[in-house]
Design an enzyme around this catalytic site. Structure first.
Site, PDB file in Angstrom:
ATOM      1  N   HIS A 156      11.616  -3.643   5.665  1.00 20.47           N
ATOM      2  CA  HIS A 156      10.493  -3.690   4.713  1.00 20.47           C
ATOM      3  C   HIS A 156      10.751  -4.648   3.561  1.00 20.47           C
ATOM      4  CE1 HIS A 156       8.068  -0.252   6.268  1.00 20.47           C
ATOM      5  NE2 HIS A 156       9.206  -0.080   6.922  1.00 20.47           N
ATOM      6  N   ASP A 364       9.856  -9.884  -3.127  1.00 19.69           N
ATOM      7  CA  ASP A 364       9.282  -8.662  -2.543  1.00 19.69           C
ATOM      8  C   ASP A 364       9.082  -8.886  -1.048  1.00 19.69           C
ATOM      9  OD1 ASP A 364       8.229  -6.090  -2.633  1.00 19.69           O
ATOM     10  OD2 ASP A 364       6.875  -6.530  -4.290  1.00 19.69           O
TER      11      ASP A 364
HETATM   12  P1  ADQ Z   1       7.675  -1.016  -2.473  1.00 16.63           P
HETATM   13  O1  ADQ Z   1       8.758  -1.792  -3.111  1.00 16.63           O
HETATM   14  O2  ADQ Z   1       7.575   0.393  -2.857  1.00 16.63           O
HETATM   15  O3  ADQ Z   1       7.730  -1.101  -0.889  1.00 16.63           O
HETATM   16  P2  ADQ Z   1       4.802  -1.973  -2.421  1.00 16.63           P
HETATM   17  O4  ADQ Z   1       4.623  -2.652  -1.140  1.00 16.63           O
HETATM   18  O5  ADQ Z   1       4.072  -2.614  -3.540  1.00 16.63           O
HETATM   19  O6  ADQ Z   1       6.310  -1.831  -2.879  1.00 16.63           O
HETATM   20  O7  ADQ Z   1       4.234  -0.520  -2.250  1.00 16.63           O
HETATM   21  C1  ADQ Z   1       4.113   0.361  -3.294  1.00 16.63           C
HETATM   22  C2  ADQ Z   1       3.156   1.492  -2.896  1.00 16.63           C
HETATM   23  O8  ADQ Z   1       3.316   2.592  -3.777  1.00 16.63           O
HETATM   24  C3  ADQ Z   1       1.702   1.066  -2.960  1.00 16.63           C
HETATM   25  O9  ADQ Z   1       0.986   1.691  -1.942  1.00 16.63           O
HETATM   26  C4  ADQ Z   1       1.270   1.550  -4.335  1.00 16.63           C
HETATM   27  O10 ADQ Z   1      -0.087   1.896  -4.417  1.00 16.63           O
HETATM   28  C5  ADQ Z   1       2.132   2.787  -4.516  1.00 16.63           C
HETATM   29  N1  ADQ Z   1       2.491   2.908  -5.931  1.00 16.63           N
HETATM   30  C6  ADQ Z   1       3.332   2.126  -6.627  1.00 16.63           C
HETATM   31  N2  ADQ Z   1       3.383   2.499  -7.909  1.00 16.63           N
HETATM   32  C7  ADQ Z   1       2.549   3.534  -8.022  1.00 16.63           C
HETATM   33  C8  ADQ Z   1       2.148   4.362  -9.122  1.00 16.63           C
HETATM   34  N3  ADQ Z   1       2.629   4.165 -10.350  1.00 16.63           N
HETATM   35  N4  ADQ Z   1       1.253   5.334  -8.886  1.00 16.63           N
HETATM   36  C9  ADQ Z   1       0.758   5.500  -7.651  1.00 16.63           C
HETATM   37  N5  ADQ Z   1       1.091   4.765  -6.586  1.00 16.63           N
HETATM   38  C10 ADQ Z   1       1.970   3.799  -6.776  1.00 16.63           C
HETATM   39  C11 ADQ Z   1       8.628  -1.667   0.093  1.00 16.63           C
HETATM   40  C12 ADQ Z   1       8.896  -3.156  -0.087  1.00 16.63           C
HETATM   41  C13 ADQ Z   1       7.596  -3.922  -0.135  1.00 16.63           C
HETATM   42  C14 ADQ Z   1       6.763  -3.642   1.113  1.00 16.63           C
HETATM   43  C15 ADQ Z   1       6.660  -2.156   1.363  1.00 16.63           C
HETATM   44  C16 ADQ Z   1       6.024  -1.863   2.721  1.00 16.63           C
HETATM   45  O11 ADQ Z   1       9.661  -3.375  -1.261  1.00 16.63           O
HETATM   46  O12 ADQ Z   1       7.823  -5.309  -0.251  1.00 16.63           O
HETATM   47  O13 ADQ Z   1       5.480  -4.175   0.972  1.00 16.63           O
HETATM   48  O14 ADQ Z   1       7.917  -1.520   1.342  1.00 16.63           O
HETATM   49  O15 ADQ Z   1       6.702  -2.472   3.751  1.00 16.63           O
END
Ligand code: ADQ
Length: 462
Positions: A156, A364
């Protein structure tokens, strides 16, 4: 259809709507659809010393099997090797890598523990899909126990260039373990290219014209499978009225103020300090923007036992206080910094009510927030996505305003451009972005990975 067994470090609670973390969100969306087994740590219990039996629970079409970790496992494997070595290393942050031999031992121990627990669950015809940097050696552990099932792995987070990877002891072992899978999936072509470079330079393997990696007698499929979201369910959530968000939006409309939104796990890879500085720079460079715009930054706490996360939290609290101290007026607070998790329906409504989505990670894997922001916009009056060129999502989402997250002035200029962009241009960009997030949605991610995993041309190793 063959049974799918998914394994990740942590199993998400499928009964909850607030879920912070891309893996939990992406996998939950995909698994609910197809059904199967999801095994991982329950995320809580740290008490058992003996090797435990998995705890089984059925939620809809998904059977969850959870195992506890000991306190020692948690420290060495989770906080240690996974999050103080691999996480910073794979995000190109060598300065934050804290390697200890005990961490590596813990990593191997927990992967062996996962393998033992899995052996009690697996059936000969299962497809095994393992997720993320916590579990790279799991295929090798399972093969050692006689497992013949097809095994896939999805990373991921980014996969770094060989010269960065080479900084960690036992990097060769790590990559050789990775190559025990039949299918290895990455988010972007950049990550895939980095693996190709490593195996060609260090392992004497070669990449065939069909892109399979040839290692001795075996062939491994390594490919790019960009993760996506369940677009329709996100649109439905964003279109549903949310009373609290609506009242707040109306208040802002009366005051003639617009909102820039940032949503992240509170992580040093997400570029939060420079994001706040860029917002302050916007107010500095374009004083006419003052009182007409505000930044809402929602940041969920994670991994607070790791020092680097404690410092980023302090830095952000200080920065938001500083910016507010400098610019705020009795009736205007420029930065609203929320240290917490917001339910997904409120999040969708907040995205929709914000004319700018500000997503500026320093590095990311993909970044699902960028895709969620696009899905939440209305075609009548869409907002603009301002996106870091170092998010995996930028490889595809070309119609966003692409910025350098290290360049505060560049981000400030693009914020202004987003805030003053004519409706027609916003609609044109939104239409194109929507097509892109639909093309690479959660279903497509699952189906293309499954197709590669079910491709029997590649033989599992003996
Ligand atoms: P993350 O680093 O967690 O994921 P991201 O892909 O942006 O990053 O996903 C975050 C998720 O959590 C989103 O669905 C978002 O809505 C939710 N989220 C974040 N902060 C939140 C908050 N304060 N309140 C509610 N919801 C929140 C890892 C990798 C990424 C990759 C994903 C999926 O680091 O690059 O995209 O896995 O593979």
């Amino acid at each position: 259809m063959r049974r799918l067994v998914v394994i990740s470090n942590r199993v998400a609670d499928l009964t909850r709507t607030a879920q912070a973390g891309g893996l939990a969100v992406g996998l939950a969306d995909s698994l609910r659809e197809r059904g199967g087994v999801w095994m991982g740590w329950d995320g809580q219990s740290l008490k058992y010393e003996a090797e435990p039996e998995p705890r089984i629970r059925k939620i809809g079409e998904v059977t969850q099997a959870t195992i506890p970790l000991t306190q020692q496992d948690y420290s060495d494997y989770y906080l240690g090797f996974a999050n103080s070595v691999l996480w910073p290393l794979f995000h190109y942050r060598l300065d934050l890598v804290d390697f200890k031999t005990a961490f590596l031992d813990g990593y191997r121990r927990v992967n062996a523990k996962f393998a033992n627990a899995l052996m009690a669950i697996l059936k000969p015809d299962d497809l095994v899909w393992i997720h993320d940097y916590h579990l790279i050696p799991l295929a090798a552990e399972l093969r050692r126990r006689g497992c013949q099932q097809r095994m896939g792995f999805f990373l991921h987070i980014p996969f770094p260039p060989p010269e960065i990877l080479a900084a960690v002891p036992r990097h060769r072992w790590l990559v050789e373990s990775l190559l025990e899978f039949d299918v290895i999936g990455f988010q972007t072509n950049t990550d895939l290219g980095n693996l190709h470079h490593y195996v060609e330079d260090n392992l004497g393997s070669w990449i065939k014209p069909d892109e399979r990696i040839r290692i001795g007698e075996r062939e491994v499929i390594a490919g790019c499978f960009p993760i996506g979201i369940d677009v329709d369910s996100f649109i439905a959530m964003a279109e549903q009225p949310n009373d609290e968000v609506q009242i707040e939006t109306q208040r802002r409309a009366i005051l003639g103020r617009r909102q820039i939104i940032g949503v992240d796990r509170l992580d040093y890879t997400k570029g939060l300090p420079d994001r706040l500085r860029a917002f302050a720079r916007l107010l500095e460079l374009y004083p006419e923007m003052r009182k007409s715009v505000a930044l809402m930054q929602i940041a969920t706490p994670t991994r607070e036992e790791v020092d680097a996360y404690v410092s980023i939290r302090k830095e952000l609290e200080a920065l938001s206080g500083e910016i507010n101290g400098r610019f705020a007026d009795f009736n205007w607070t420029p930065v609203r910094y929320i240290h917490g998790t917001v339910p997904r329906d409120a999040l969708a409504a907040l995205y929709r009510a914000s004319p700018v989505g500000f997503v500026t990670p320093l590095r990311d894997g993909m970044n699902l927030v960028a895709k969620e922001y696009v899905a939440a916009q209305s075609m009548d009056n869409p907002g603009v996505l301002v996106l870091s060129k170092f998010a995996g999502a930028a490889e595809d989402l070309h119609e966003a305003l692409i910025v350098n997250p290290y360049d505060v002035d560049d981000m400030a200029r693009n914020l202004r451009r987003a805030l003053t962009m004519p409706l027609e241009e916003r609609q044109k960009r939104q239409k194109a972005l929507m097509e892109r997030i639909r093309r690479h949605d959660a279903k497509n991610w699952l189906n293309t990975f499954m197709a590669a995993l079910e491709d029997e041309q590649t033989q599992p190793s003996a």
